[in-house]
Design a protein around this motif. Sequence first.
Motif, PDB file in Angstrom:
ATOM      1  N   GLY A  23       0.842  -1.198   0.000  1.00 33.22           N
ATOM      2  CA  GLY A  23       0.000   0.000   0.000  1.00 33.22           C
ATOM      3  C   GLY A  23       0.873   1.242   0.000  1.00 33.22           C
ATOM      4  O   GLY A  23       1.758   1.381  -0.840  1.00 33.22           O
ATOM      5  N   ILE A  24       0.635   2.150   0.989  1.00 30.62           N
ATOM      6  CA  ILE A  24       1.420   3.385   1.086  1.00 30.62           C
ATOM      7  C   ILE A  24       1.963   3.508   2.513  1.00 30.62           C
ATOM      8  O   ILE A  24       1.254   3.255   3.474  1.00 30.62           O
ATOM      9  N   GLY A  25       3.210   3.927   2.623  1.00 29.00           N
ATOM     10  CA  GLY A  25       3.861   4.068   3.933  1.00 29.00           C
ATOM     11  C   GLY A  25       5.327   3.721   3.764  1.00 29.00           C
ATOM     12  O   GLY A  25       5.735   3.212   2.709  1.00 29.00           O
ATOM     13  N   CYS A  26       6.142   3.969   4.795  1.00 25.98           N
ATOM     14  CA  CYS A  26       7.563   3.584   4.717  1.00 25.98           C
ATOM     15  C   CYS A  26       7.644   2.089   4.434  1.00 25.98           C
ATOM     16  O   CYS A  26       8.369   1.638   3.541  1.00 25.98           O
ATOM     17  N   SER A  27       6.911   1.307   5.227  1.00 27.47           N
ATOM     18  CA  SER A  27       6.937  -0.154   5.099  1.00 27.47           C
ATOM     19  C   SER A  27       6.468  -0.622   3.719  1.00 27.47           C
ATOM     20  O   SER A  27       6.967  -1.612   3.189  1.00 27.47           O
ATOM     21  N   SER A  28       5.552   0.117   3.136  1.00 33.21           N
ATOM     22  CA  SER A  28       5.024  -0.274   1.824  1.00 33.21           C
ATOM     23  C   SER A  28       6.007  -0.038   0.687  1.00 33.21           C
ATOM     24  O   SER A  28       5.737  -0.394  -0.460  1.00 33.21           O
ATOM     25  N   ILE A  42      -2.712   1.771  -3.833  1.00 27.44           N
ATOM     26  CA  ILE A  42      -3.103   2.910  -2.999  1.00 27.44           C
ATOM     27  C   ILE A  42      -3.223   2.502  -1.525  1.00 27.44           C
ATOM     28  O   ILE A  42      -3.309   1.327  -1.200  1.00 27.44           O
ATOM     29  N   HIS A  43      -3.260   3.525  -0.676  1.00 24.56           N
ATOM     30  CA  HIS A  43      -3.251   3.355   0.776  1.00 24.56           C
ATOM     31  C   HIS A  43      -4.391   2.441   1.252  1.00 24.56           C
ATOM     32  O   HIS A  43      -5.566   2.710   1.002  1.00 24.56           O
ATOM     33  N   GLY A  44      -4.032   1.337   1.910  1.00 23.47           N
ATOM     34  CA  GLY A  44      -5.027   0.469   2.542  1.00 23.47           C
ATOM     35  C   GLY A  44      -5.771  -0.482   1.633  1.00 23.47           C
ATOM     36  O   GLY A  44      -6.627  -1.236   2.089  1.00 23.47           O
ATOM     37  N   GLY A  68       2.922  -4.237   4.224  1.00 21.05           N
ATOM     38  CA  GLY A  68       2.522  -2.855   4.508  1.00 21.05           C
ATOM     39  C   GLY A  68       2.677  -2.529   5.978  1.00 21.05           C
ATOM     40  O   GLY A  68       3.286  -3.284   6.737  1.00 21.05           O
ATOM     41  N   GLY A  69       2.084  -1.401   6.373  1.00 26.78           N
ATOM     42  CA  GLY A  69       2.212  -0.944   7.753  1.00 26.78           C
ATOM     43  C   GLY A  69       0.917  -1.079   8.534  1.00 26.78           C
ATOM     44  O   GLY A  69      -0.122  -1.472   7.987  1.00 26.78           O
ATOM     45  N   ASP A  70       0.983  -0.718   9.828  1.00 25.39           N
ATOM     46  CA  ASP A  70      -0.195  -0.830  10.702  1.00 25.39           C
ATOM     47  C   ASP A  70      -1.240   0.238  10.363  1.00 25.39           C
ATOM     48  O   ASP A  70      -2.447  -0.035  10.420  1.00 25.39           O
ATOM     49  N   GLY A  71      -0.787   1.444   9.976  1.00 20.41           N
ATOM     50  CA  GLY A  71      -1.751   2.473   9.582  1.00 20.41           C
ATOM     51  C   GLY A  71      -2.481   2.037   8.324  1.00 20.41           C
ATOM     52  O   GLY A  71      -3.714   2.100   8.237  1.00 20.41           O
ATOM     53  N   ASP A  72      -1.709   1.579   7.373  1.00 23.06           N
ATOM     54  CA  ASP A  72      -2.229   1.129   6.085  1.00 23.06           C
ATOM     55  C   ASP A  72      -3.182  -0.065   6.235  1.00 23.06           C
ATOM     56  O   ASP A  72      -4.292  -0.049   5.714  1.00 23.06           O
ATOM     57  N   GLY A  73      -2.733  -1.063   6.981  1.00 13.76           N
ATOM     58  CA  GLY A  73      -3.472  -2.330   7.013  1.00 13.76           C
ATOM     59  C   GLY A  73      -4.490  -2.469   8.127  1.00 13.76           C
ATOM     60  O   GLY A  73      -5.451  -3.219   7.996  1.00 13.76           O
ATOM     61  N   GLY A 114      -5.676   0.458   9.865  1.00  8.27           N
ATOM     62  CA  GLY A 114      -6.482   1.681   9.889  1.00  8.27           C
ATOM     63  C   GLY A 114      -7.347   1.729   8.646  1.00  8.27           C
ATOM     64  O   GLY A 114      -8.417   1.098   8.581  1.00  8.27           O
ATOM     65  N   ILE A 115      -6.830   2.389   7.622  1.00  3.72           N
ATOM     66  CA  ILE A 115      -7.626   2.575   6.404  1.00  3.72           C
ATOM     67  C   ILE A 115      -8.004   1.240   5.742  1.00  3.72           C
ATOM     68  O   ILE A 115      -9.063   1.111   5.146  1.00  3.72           O
ATOM     69  N   GLY A 116      -7.143   0.229   5.906  1.00  6.27           N
ATOM     70  CA  GLY A 116      -7.429  -1.068   5.281  1.00  6.27           C
ATOM     71  C   GLY A 116      -7.954  -2.115   6.247  1.00  6.27           C
ATOM     72  O   GLY A 116      -8.020  -3.298   5.911  1.00  6.27           O
ATOM     73  N   ASN A 164       4.559  -3.482  11.920  1.00  2.00           N
ATOM     74  CA  ASN A 164       3.805  -2.731  12.919  1.00  2.00           C
ATOM     75  C   ASN A 164       4.754  -1.910  13.789  1.00  2.00           C
ATOM     76  O   ASN A 164       5.406  -2.455  14.677  1.00  2.00           O
ATOM     77  N   ASN A 165       4.825  -0.581  13.515  1.00  2.00           N
ATOM     78  CA  ASN A 165       5.687   0.288  14.337  1.00  2.00           C
ATOM     79  C   ASN A 165       4.843   1.156  15.272  1.00  2.00           C
ATOM     80  O   ASN A 165       5.341   2.085  15.891  1.00  2.00           O
ATOM     81  N   GLU A 166       3.559   0.864  15.334  1.00  2.00           N
ATOM     82  CA  GLU A 166       2.613   1.503  16.252  1.00  2.00           C
ATOM     83  C   GLU A 166       2.415   2.998  16.001  1.00  2.00           C
ATOM     84  O   GLU A 166       1.954   3.734  16.879  1.00  2.00           O
ATOM     85  N   ILE A 167       2.784   3.445  14.788  1.00  2.00           N
ATOM     86  CA  ILE A 167       2.532   4.846  14.391  1.00  2.00           C
ATOM     87  C   ILE A 167       2.411   4.928  12.867  1.00  2.00           C
ATOM     88  O   ILE A 167       2.715   3.958  12.163  1.00  2.00           O
ATOM     89  N   TYR A 168       2.035   6.109  12.386  1.00  2.00           N
ATOM     90  CA  TYR A 168       2.136   6.420  10.947  1.00  2.00           C
ATOM     91  C   TYR A 168       3.512   7.065  10.766  1.00  2.00           C
ATOM     92  O   TYR A 168       3.707   8.203  11.185  1.00  2.00           O
ATOM     93  N   ALA A 169       4.450   6.378  10.160  1.00  2.00           N
ATOM     94  CA  ALA A 169       5.803   6.939  10.066  1.00  2.00           C
ATOM     95  C   ALA A 169       5.987   7.843   8.851  1.00  2.00           C
ATOM     96  O   ALA A 169       6.539   8.934   8.973  1.00  2.00           O
ATOM     97  N   LEU A 170       5.500   7.416   7.695  1.00  2.00           N
ATOM     98  CA  LEU A 170       5.749   8.208   6.471  1.00  2.00           C
ATOM     99  C   LEU A 170       5.190   9.628   6.613  1.00  2.00           C
ATOM    100  O   LEU A 170       5.772  10.583   6.113  1.00  2.00           O
ATOM    101  N   THR A 171       4.067   9.760   7.341  1.00  2.00           N
ATOM    102  CA  THR A 171       3.465  11.087   7.534  1.00  2.00           C
ATOM    103  C   THR A 171       3.891  11.708   8.872  1.00  2.00           C
ATOM    104  O   THR A 171       3.221  12.567   9.418  1.00  2.00           O
ATOM    105  N   LYS A 172       4.998  11.219   9.406  1.00  2.00           N
ATOM    106  CA  LYS A 172       5.734  11.828  10.518  1.00  2.00           C
ATOM    107  C   LYS A 172       5.206  11.579  11.942  1.00  2.00           C
ATOM    108  O   LYS A 172       5.280  12.450  12.804  1.00  2.00           O
TER     109      LYS A 172
END
Length: 296
Positions: A54-59, A73-75, A97-102, A104-106, A126-134
Amino acid sequence: MEKILDFEIKNIKIYEGKKSTWCPGCGDFGVLTALKQALFELGISPFDTVIVSGIGCSSKLPDYINANAFHTIHGRLLAVATGVKLANQKLNVIVTGGDGDGYGIGGNHLIHAARRNINIKYIVMNNEIYALTKGQVSPTSPYGFVRGTTPYGSKDRPIEPCLLSLSAGATFVARGFSGDIKSLKEYIKAALKHKGFSHIDVLSPCVTYNEEYSYDYFRENIELLDGPYSSREEAISSIINTWKKGKIPVGIFYIEESNHYELSLFGSEDYSIVEEFKKQRELKKEEILELIFDKK
Ligand SMILES: Cc1ncc(C[n+]2csc(CCOP(=O)(O)OP(=O)(O)O)c2C)c(N)n1
Ligand code: SF4
């Protein structure tokens, strides 16, 4: 061609992708290494593998590994991966992907991929935050987490992703830690061998925006469970009891052998819509040639 392929598969460098832009020390490096080693040790060809993100550092992971890739796209990564797998069952479909991506939105897509038991492998960093968006809070950030967007502490209670996928019907559920590549590689290998929806939640520290959840924190707080448990209920209660003790459960929690979605849908593990289209196109070509020939 055959010879080059055989030769290359004997070298892990075949999976080498582009140079990463992750911060030095990012937990996602551990996941990338474990994934490459797992593919190599199982002799899985990058040419038969599709990695969807999806979208994110992990993605960004599919950029850093040599395989077919779909950066969507995200999620919505599980929806795209489902389409890829249904079009061609022969492909080895991995989703990262990441935790926000998968979650949250996904998050809704996780529930449905799990209950469908589609034969794809889902690795969540899973880094327990949204990293790409800071560094905003994500669905796995703890209650009270203070960040730029939650200066008085997050008022949202976190989800437990493995409990979520287990209760939704996932037939393979595990949690790894990116600081323990050896164990993580084994979990990924087991997931790759499993025929059904496989969910691996990976504790993957973000060294830039989440100093609280560091490698040391996880090393001190994880507890390896005695799984895989023989029933879904047992796996769920062991996870809950471990959290109650203040520890983070890791390990393979549950594996269930049952028909995966494609088998129920097509009745065979060999049926490929892509191959079917090719056949039909050839038939059409024959018809057109016949038509032209008759006209002559
Ligand atoms: C529809 C949509 N909403 C929001 C964004 C902004 N956005 C990009 S990445 C991201 C979160 C990434 O967090 P996570 O999935 O946890 O990955 P990480 O960067 O932590 O690895 C967000 C909200 C987006 N790209 N698309
Ligand atoms: S911001 Fe965090 S998650 Fe993103 S690359 Fe850097 S360390 Fe990794």
